[in-house]
Design a protein around this motif. Sequence first.
Motif, mmCIF file in Angstrom:
data_model
loop_
_atom_site.group_PDB
_atom_site.id
_atom_site.type_symbol
_atom_site.label_atom_id
_atom_site.label_comp_id
_atom_site.label_asym_id
_atom_site.label_seq_id
_atom_site.Cartn_x
_atom_site.Cartn_y
_atom_site.Cartn_z
ATOM 1 N N LEU A 93 5.271 19.171 -14.772
ATOM 2 C CA LEU A 93 4.038 18.388 -14.838
ATOM 3 C C LEU A 93 4.000 17.791 -16.229
ATOM 4 O O LEU A 93 3.654 18.458 -17.198
ATOM 5 N N SER A 94 4.382 16.537 -16.305
ATOM 6 C CA SER A 94 4.478 15.875 -17.602
ATOM 7 C C SER A 94 3.946 14.453 -17.493
ATOM 8 O O SER A 94 3.651 13.965 -16.404
ATOM 9 N N PHE A 95 3.862 13.815 -18.630
ATOM 10 C CA PHE A 95 3.384 12.434 -18.682
ATOM 11 C C PHE A 95 4.155 11.566 -17.689
ATOM 12 O O PHE A 95 3.571 10.695 -17.040
ATOM 13 N N PRO A 144 1.735 10.653 -12.735
ATOM 14 C CA PRO A 144 1.304 9.581 -11.823
ATOM 15 C C PRO A 144 1.718 9.827 -10.368
ATOM 16 O O PRO A 144 0.924 9.608 -9.445
ATOM 17 N N ASP A 145 2.930 10.318 -10.147
ATOM 18 C CA ASP A 145 3.374 10.605 -8.780
ATOM 19 C C ASP A 145 2.591 11.766 -8.171
ATOM 20 O O ASP A 145 2.234 11.735 -6.988
ATOM 21 N N VAL A 146 2.334 12.788 -8.966
ATOM 22 C CA VAL A 146 1.581 13.944 -8.470
ATOM 23 C C VAL A 146 0.159 13.513 -8.115
ATOM 24 O O VAL A 146 -0.381 13.900 -7.070
ATOM 25 N N ARG A 192 -0.868 10.487 -7.236
ATOM 26 C CA ARG A 192 -0.812 9.662 -6.019
ATOM 27 C C ARG A 192 -0.707 10.541 -4.781
ATOM 28 O O ARG A 192 -1.410 10.330 -3.781
ATOM 29 N N ALA A 193 0.164 11.534 -4.838
ATOM 30 C CA ALA A 193 0.325 12.437 -3.695
ATOM 31 C C ALA A 193 -0.967 13.208 -3.428
ATOM 32 O O ALA A 193 -1.355 13.393 -2.263
ATOM 33 N N SER A 194 -1.646 13.635 -4.485
ATOM 34 C CA SER A 194 -2.883 14.396 -4.284
ATOM 35 C C SER A 194 -3.993 13.492 -3.750
ATOM 36 O O SER A 194 -4.825 13.940 -2.962
ATOM 37 N N GLU A 195 -4.009 12.226 -4.144
ATOM 38 C CA GLU A 195 -5.004 11.289 -3.612
ATOM 39 C C GLU A 195 -4.770 11.052 -2.125
ATOM 40 O O GLU A 195 -5.724 10.976 -1.348
ATOM 41 N N GLU A 196 -3.502 10.930 -1.727
ATOM 42 C CA GLU A 196 -3.188 10.777 -0.309
ATOM 43 C C GLU A 196 -3.627 12.016 0.468
ATOM 44 O O GLU A 196 -4.197 11.922 1.555
ATOM 45 N N TYR A 197 -3.368 13.178 -0.097
ATOM 46 C CA TYR A 197 -3.769 14.428 0.534
ATOM 47 C C TYR A 197 -5.290 14.484 0.681
ATOM 48 O O TYR A 197 -5.811 14.849 1.734
ATOM 49 N N ALA A 198 -6.008 14.123 -0.379
ATOM 50 C CA ALA A 198 -7.469 14.197 -0.371
ATOM 51 C C ALA A 198 -8.098 13.197 0.598
ATOM 52 O O ALA A 198 -9.239 13.369 1.006
ATOM 53 N N ALA A 199 -7.369 12.180 0.978
ATOM 54 C CA ALA A 199 -7.887 11.173 1.909
ATOM 55 C C ALA A 199 -7.819 11.654 3.359
ATOM 56 O O ALA A 199 -8.325 10.966 4.254
ATOM 57 N N ARG A 200 -7.240 12.815 3.592
ATOM 58 C CA ARG A 200 -7.139 13.350 4.952
ATOM 59 C C ARG A 200 -8.525 13.534 5.558
ATOM 60 O O ARG A 200 -9.435 14.024 4.897
ATOM 61 N N PRO A 201 -8.704 13.191 6.806
ATOM 62 C CA PRO A 201 -10.001 13.414 7.444
ATOM 63 C C PRO A 201 -10.277 14.903 7.684
ATOM 64 O O PRO A 201 -11.427 15.294 7.827
ATOM 65 N N ASP A 202 -9.229 15.726 7.719
ATOM 66 C CA ASP A 202 -9.399 17.162 7.956
ATOM 67 C C ASP A 202 -9.223 17.985 6.675
ATOM 68 O O ASP A 202 -8.809 19.138 6.721
ATOM 69 N N LEU A 203 -9.566 17.399 5.542
ATOM 70 C CA LEU A 203 -9.437 18.095 4.268
ATOM 71 C C LEU A 203 -10.212 19.411 4.318
ATOM 72 O O LEU A 203 -11.384 19.426 4.686
ATOM 73 N N ALA A 257 -0.898 17.612 -18.109
ATOM 74 C CA ALA A 257 -1.201 18.507 -16.997
ATOM 75 C C ALA A 257 -2.637 19.010 -17.090
ATOM 76 O O ALA A 257 -3.312 19.161 -16.071
ATOM 77 N N VAL A 258 -3.128 19.254 -18.295
ATOM 78 C CA VAL A 258 -4.509 19.694 -18.477
ATOM 79 C C VAL A 258 -5.457 18.608 -17.977
ATOM 80 O O VAL A 258 -6.410 18.889 -17.246
ATOM 81 N N ALA A 259 -5.190 17.369 -18.341
ATOM 82 C CA ALA A 259 -6.027 16.255 -17.891
ATOM 83 C C ALA A 259 -6.019 16.150 -16.370
ATOM 84 O O ALA A 259 -7.056 15.885 -15.749
ATOM 85 N N MET A 260 -4.863 16.390 -15.757
ATOM 86 C CA MET A 260 -4.775 16.312 -14.305
ATOM 87 C C MET A 260 -5.635 17.396 -13.646
ATOM 88 O O MET A 260 -6.348 17.125 -12.688
ATOM 89 N N LEU A 261 -5.594 18.615 -14.159
ATOM 90 C CA LEU A 261 -6.408 19.686 -13.587
ATOM 91 C C LEU A 261 -7.891 19.365 -13.691
ATOM 92 O O LEU A 261 -8.661 19.608 -12.757
ATOM 93 N N LEU A 262 -8.283 18.804 -14.827
ATOM 94 C CA LEU A 262 -9.684 18.426 -14.994
ATOM 95 C C LEU A 262 -10.078 17.316 -14.019
ATOM 96 O O LEU A 262 -11.178 17.340 -13.457
ATOM 97 N N GLU A 263 -9.191 16.374 -13.799
ATOM 98 C CA GLU A 263 -9.454 15.310 -12.822
ATOM 99 C C GLU A 263 -9.575 15.895 -11.417
ATOM 100 O O GLU A 263 -10.457 15.505 -10.646
ATOM 101 N N TRP A 264 -8.710 16.835 -11.072
ATOM 102 C CA TRP A 264 -8.810 17.473 -9.761
ATOM 103 C C TRP A 264 -10.141 18.196 -9.608
ATOM 104 O O TRP A 264 -10.743 18.173 -8.544
#
Length: 108
Positions: A16-18, A22-24, A26-37, A55-62
């Motif tokens: 998990l690096s700079f 971005p890829d992680v 994007r993948a998490s946004e696709e996952y979160a868009a699931r209707p059965d989340l 990685a810290v910034a990503m966890l906070l965004e999540w």
Amino acid sequence: MSTPPRDEALALDGALSFETIPDVLRASEEYAARPDLPDRLTIDFAGIDAVDSSAVAMLLEWRRQAGRRGKQLEFVNLPENLIALARLYGVEELIAAAPGASPSTVAP
């Protein structure tokens, strides 16, 4: 018709690096868009072998995204160096491994 799971784990691996964040994200946004989340999602960091401060910034965004969606989010198996970075930035409590748990007690 099957009922979607109420609890679900998302396993991460690699770095998990700079460069990879971005890829992680994007993948998490696709996952979160699931209707059965699911109502509760556990993100497992057992397969993570390297982190940087992004990685810290990503966890906070999540955390923010989960809050906006009214979902529970739990981080497990946080690497010690990620916990150390969160402690350095004063956000250790925000990325706590489990609700009410101290991240410093999580095994890497």
